[in-house]
Design a protein around this motif. Structure first.
Motif, PDB file in Angstrom:
ATOM      1  N   ARG A   7       0.824  -1.189   0.000  1.00 26.43           N
ATOM      2  CA  ARG A   7       0.000   0.000   0.000  1.00 26.43           C
ATOM      3  C   ARG A   7       0.870   1.256   0.000  1.00 26.43           C
ATOM      4  O   ARG A   7       0.569   2.233  -0.666  1.00 26.43           O
ATOM      5  N   LYS A   8       1.955   1.152   0.767  1.00 25.15           N
ATOM      6  CA  LYS A   8       2.829   2.331   0.859  1.00 25.15           C
ATOM      7  C   LYS A   8       3.552   2.597  -0.456  1.00 25.15           C
ATOM      8  O   LYS A   8       3.963   3.708  -0.723  1.00 25.15           O
ATOM      9  N   GLN A   9       3.742   1.524  -1.230  1.00 27.44           N
ATOM     10  CA  GLN A   9       4.465   1.716  -2.501  1.00 27.44           C
ATOM     11  C   GLN A   9       3.511   1.917  -3.669  1.00 27.44           C
ATOM     12  O   GLN A   9       3.917   1.829  -4.816  1.00 27.44           O
ATOM     13  N   ARG A  10       2.243   2.159  -3.355  1.00 23.28           N
ATOM     14  CA  ARG A  10       1.256   2.182  -4.438  1.00 23.28           C
ATOM     15  C   ARG A  10       1.586   3.203  -5.527  1.00 23.28           C
ATOM     16  O   ARG A  10       1.373   2.963  -6.705  1.00 23.28           O
ATOM     17  N   ARG A  11       2.129   4.349  -5.105  1.00 26.79           N
ATOM     18  CA  ARG A  11       2.396   5.393  -6.086  1.00 26.79           C
ATOM     19  C   ARG A  11       3.484   4.949  -7.063  1.00 26.79           C
ATOM     20  O   ARG A  11       3.376   5.161  -8.269  1.00 26.79           O
ATOM     21  N   GLN A  12       4.527   4.307  -6.502  1.00 30.12           N
ATOM     22  CA  GLN A  12       5.598   3.763  -7.343  1.00 30.12           C
ATOM     23  C   GLN A  12       5.045   2.725  -8.313  1.00 30.12           C
ATOM     24  O   GLN A  12       5.416   2.681  -9.476  1.00 30.12           O
ATOM     25  N   GLN A  13       4.156   1.879  -7.791  1.00 28.84           N
ATOM     26  CA  GLN A  13       3.552   0.822  -8.613  1.00 28.84           C
ATOM     27  C   GLN A  13       2.734   1.423  -9.749  1.00 28.84           C
ATOM     28  O   GLN A  13       2.846   0.994 -10.893  1.00 28.84           O
ATOM     29  N   LEU A  14       1.949   2.409  -9.411  1.00 31.53           N
ATOM     30  CA  LEU A  14       1.113   3.063 -10.428  1.00 31.53           C
ATOM     31  C   LEU A  14       2.008   3.664 -11.504  1.00 31.53           C
ATOM     32  O   LEU A  14       1.767   3.514 -12.702  1.00 31.53           O
ATOM     33  N   LYS A  15       3.076   4.314 -11.056  1.00 30.42           N
ATOM     34  CA  LYS A  15       4.010   4.958 -11.981  1.00 30.42           C
ATOM     35  C   LYS A  15       4.615   3.919 -12.919  1.00 30.42           C
ATOM     36  O   LYS A  15       4.642   4.087 -14.131  1.00 30.42           O
ATOM     37  N   ARG A  16       5.079   2.821 -12.322  1.00 36.24           N
ATOM     38  CA  ARG A  16       5.737   1.783 -13.122  1.00 36.24           C
ATOM     39  C   ARG A  16       4.784   1.158 -14.139  1.00 36.24           C
ATOM     40  O   ARG A  16       5.130   0.975 -15.295  1.00 36.24           O
ATOM     41  N   VAL A  17       3.587   0.832 -13.680  1.00 34.15           N
ATOM     42  CA  VAL A  17       2.615   0.201 -14.584  1.00 34.15           C
ATOM     43  C   VAL A  17       2.289   1.132 -15.741  1.00 34.15           C
ATOM     44  O   VAL A  17       2.248   0.721 -16.895  1.00 34.15           O
ATOM     45  N   ILE A  18       2.092   2.410 -15.447  1.00 32.92           N
ATOM     46  CA  ILE A  18       1.741   3.344 -16.519  1.00 32.92           C
ATOM     47  C   ILE A  18       2.918   3.530 -17.476  1.00 32.92           C
ATOM     48  O   ILE A  18       2.752   3.557 -18.691  1.00 32.92           O
ATOM     49  N   GLU A  19       4.124   3.593 -16.929  1.00 38.64           N
ATOM     50  CA  GLU A  19       5.290   3.747 -17.810  1.00 38.64           C
ATOM     51  C   GLU A  19       5.436   2.532 -18.730  1.00 38.64           C
ATOM     52  O   GLU A  19       5.724   2.662 -19.915  1.00 38.64           O
ATOM     53  N   ARG A  20       5.223   1.336 -18.155  1.00 43.12           N
ATOM     54  CA  ARG A  20       5.309   0.129 -18.967  1.00 43.12           C
ATOM     55  C   ARG A  20       4.209   0.137 -20.029  1.00 43.12           C
ATOM     56  O   ARG A  20       4.422  -0.170 -21.189  1.00 43.12           O
ATOM     57  N   ALA A  21       3.033   0.535 -19.591  1.00 42.48           N
ATOM     58  CA  ALA A  21       1.887   0.543 -20.498  1.00 42.48           C
ATOM     59  C   ALA A  21       2.108   1.500 -21.663  1.00 42.48           C
ATOM     60  O   ALA A  21       1.738   1.211 -22.793  1.00 42.48           O
ATOM     61  N   LEU A  22       2.740   2.624 -21.377  1.00 49.22           N
ATOM     62  CA  LEU A  22       2.881   3.641 -22.410  1.00 49.22           C
ATOM     63  C   LEU A  22       4.083   3.412 -23.315  1.00 49.22           C
ATOM     64  O   LEU A  22       4.256   4.103 -24.316  1.00 49.22           O
ATOM     65  N   ALA A  23       4.905   2.412 -22.967  1.00 48.21           N
ATOM     66  CA  ALA A  23       6.090   2.144 -23.788  1.00 48.21           C
ATOM     67  C   ALA A  23       5.687   1.796 -25.220  1.00 48.21           C
ATOM     68  O   ALA A  23       6.384   2.138 -26.172  1.00 48.21           O
ATOM     69  N   ASN A  24       4.543   1.125 -25.383  1.00 53.30           N
ATOM     70  CA  ASN A  24       4.093   0.780 -26.745  1.00 53.30           C
ATOM     71  C   ASN A  24       3.001   1.743 -27.221  1.00 53.30           C
ATOM     72  O   ASN A  24       2.165   1.395 -28.037  1.00 53.30           O
ATOM     73  N   LYS A  25       3.005   2.943 -26.678  1.00 55.95           N
ATOM     74  CA  LYS A  25       1.974   3.942 -26.988  1.00 55.95           C
ATOM     75  C   LYS A  25       0.589   3.405 -26.579  1.00 55.95           C
ATOM     76  O   LYS A  25       0.476   2.499 -25.790  1.00 55.95           O
ATOM     77  N   GLY A  26      -0.437   3.937 -27.150  1.00 55.59           N
ATOM     78  CA  GLY A  26      -1.783   3.460 -26.823  1.00 55.59           C
ATOM     79  C   GLY A  26      -2.329   4.067 -25.552  1.00 55.59           C
ATOM     80  O   GLY A  26      -1.651   4.848 -24.877  1.00 55.59           O
ATOM     81  N   THR A  27      -3.539   3.678 -25.244  1.00 58.52           N
ATOM     82  CA  THR A  27      -4.271   4.304 -24.149  1.00 58.52           C
ATOM     83  C   THR A  27      -4.245   3.439 -22.891  1.00 58.52           C
ATOM     84  O   THR A  27      -4.325   2.230 -22.974  1.00 58.52           O
ATOM     85  N   VAL A  28      -4.116   4.107 -21.756  1.00 59.91           N
ATOM     86  CA  VAL A  28      -4.290   3.424 -20.479  1.00 59.91           C
ATOM     87  C   VAL A  28      -5.687   3.774 -19.974  1.00 59.91           C
ATOM     88  O   VAL A  28      -5.984   4.943 -19.723  1.00 59.91           O
TER      89      VAL A  28
END
Ligand code: ZN
Ligand code: ZN
Length: 459
Positions: A210-231
């Motif tokens: 829970r405490k690392q949620r912001r880091q997790q959100l950041k990482r997931v979005i960065e990974r998601a956006l690596a191939n462009k497209g919508t999150v």
């Protein structure tokens, strides 16, 4: 005294409990709509919202918070002849008319005169209370109640009832928030609760990281956006949307000084909130900053605007919404879209999913609980098998990547639910477990029993 449960017993939606003090005196706690496959014991479901129980003894309705699964059947309660007070916190009193207007327009009528008339009636019946303040309820037998902060969404409360004649304290948890939730402080346990009716959405789970949620959100979005497209992030208009904006503002703020490619993503990403309702609620969240937690208020003091930033766009009209869906579909431009409903059971998110699920560049990020039978739960279930879902009776293949971040739940987890009970000074004689899937309720009951409490699973 008796407690009847008219909803949120075989699942998490349709919350509606009745505290019966005598043959002619009772109170309702919430009057929510069912979602997905969930129905009441008498068969009321998301298509069938009529009140199917006797309301002749109900003296007042107490609203714990403004999520639709806790307030969605209020229009039907009024249609059934309920004329009593509707009691809620001051912040909930601001949010409730908007939520109900939306609910009426979706399910009952778009006739402006009817809707306005209904809202005027609601406002007349509404009584807004400060937290921590005792209020004497109408009825022959003396019963008092007060609201305490529940830390779940803005204005959310748990309710304490004092029944004088039997000297008993009955507490209804509503939905409980958790520590480290963005924006709102965590709830404090009551001092006394002889009978406690408690939610159990995550009664069988611990929110890891829970405490690392912001880091997790950041990482997931960065990974998601690596191939462009919508999150795509399905989110309730109240609560979750504002928490996400709060987190995104922080990530964008901190990436301002970064030089590398990923920092660059954050400086150029568009964040689209596609929900007129969410936009209005975000305004209320901004106005009611007195209710924020310390971290959020400190940011405000330092000159930041935790719920707004340059790259934030709000889509209001339906035309704009259609254009946004088509634009993202045809261009694959990187963007984060936050839209309701949180469980994909209707709302604008459905149009995005229909267009973008078959696109491998799309990423869907679940940050909240998906009830059984909702489109959200189906996507979670079938995506890992390379499956498909049905949207508007059309088969839609899932090529998108699906992620679930549990650290963002606005609900207490098992440990929080245990703490809420063990921290009560005078231990409850009876705990009634509601608002959870069966396994969650049973797991929580098991924990409470191990600790020596008399806990019952309601069904
Ligand atoms: Zn809720
Ligand atoms: Zn709930």
């Amino acid at each position: 005294m008796d407690i009847l449960h008219h909803g949120a017993v075989d699942g998490v939606t349709g919350s509606c409990h009745q505290l019966v003090v005598s043959d002619c005196q009772s109170y309702l706690i919430d009057c929510g709509a069912f979602q997905g496959a969930e129905v009441s014991a008498k068969g009321a479901g998301h298509n069938q919202l009529e009140i199917e129980f006797d309301i002749s003894t109900v003296q007042a309705l107490i609203v714990t918070h403004c999520h639709i699964d806790h307030v969605g059947r209020i229009p039907y309660l009024i249609a059934a002849g309920f004329k009593g007070a509707i009691i809620c916190s001051r912040a909930s009193a601001r949010l409730l008319p908007l939520v109900l207007q939306d609910a009426i327009e979706l399910s009952l009528t778009r006739n402006k005169n009817l809707v306005d008339g209904f809202l005027r009636r609601i406002e007349k019946q509404m009584i807004a209370l400060d937290y921590k303040t005792w209020f004497t309820l109408p009825g022959n037998q003396p019963v008092a109640m007060r609201l305490q902060r529940a830390g779940h969404i803005l204005g959310s409360a748990y309710v304490e009832f004092d029944i004088k004649q039997t000297d008993s304290r009955v507490v209804f948890s509503g939905d409980l928030g958790a520590p480290y939730t963005p924006l709102l402080p965590a709830p404090q346990a009551p001092r006394r609760a002889d009978i406690l009716v408690i939610e159990s959405t995550y009664g069988d789970r611990l929110h890891e990281k829970r405490k690392q949620r912001r880091q997790q959100l950041k990482r997931v979005i960065e990974r998601a956006l690596a191939n462009k497209g919508t999150v795509l992030i399905p989110a309730f208009s109240i609560g979750r949307t504002q928490e996400l904006l709060y987190e995104l503002e922080d990530i964008i703020h901190k990436s301002k000084h970064g030089q590398h490619g990923k920092a660059n993503i954050w400086q150029h990403i568009d964040v689209i909130v596609d929900s007129p309702l969410a936009a209005k609620f975000t305004e209320y969240y901004r106005e009611l900053s007195l209710l924020w937690d310390e971290e959020a208020r400190a940011k405000l003091k330092s000159g930041r605007h935790p719920l707004s930033f340059e790259q934030l766009y709000t889509v209001a009209s339906h035309d704009e919404h259609v254009r946004a869906v088509n634009y993202l579909h045809s261009t694959g431009k990187p963007a984060i879209v936050i839209a309701a409903s949180g469980m994909c059971a209707g709302g604008r998110i459905v149009n995005y999913l229909k267009q973008l699920l078959p696109d491998a560049r799309t990423d869907v990020l679940f940050v909240g609980y998906q009830a059984q039978g909702t489109l959200g739960r189906d996507i979670q279930t079938y995506a890992p098998r390379g499956g498909y879902v049905f949207i508007d009776e059309q088969k839609v293949e899932i090529k998108a990547q699906i992620y679930t971040l549990s650290g963002y739940s606005a609900h207490a987890d098992q440990q929080d639910l245990i703490n809420f009970v063990t921290r009560i000074n005078k231990p409850p004689q009876e705990i009634r477990i509601v608002h959870g899937d069966n396994q969650a309720k049973l797991a929580l009951q098991h924990k409470y029993s191990e600790l020596g409490f008399n806990a019952r699973v309601m069904s």
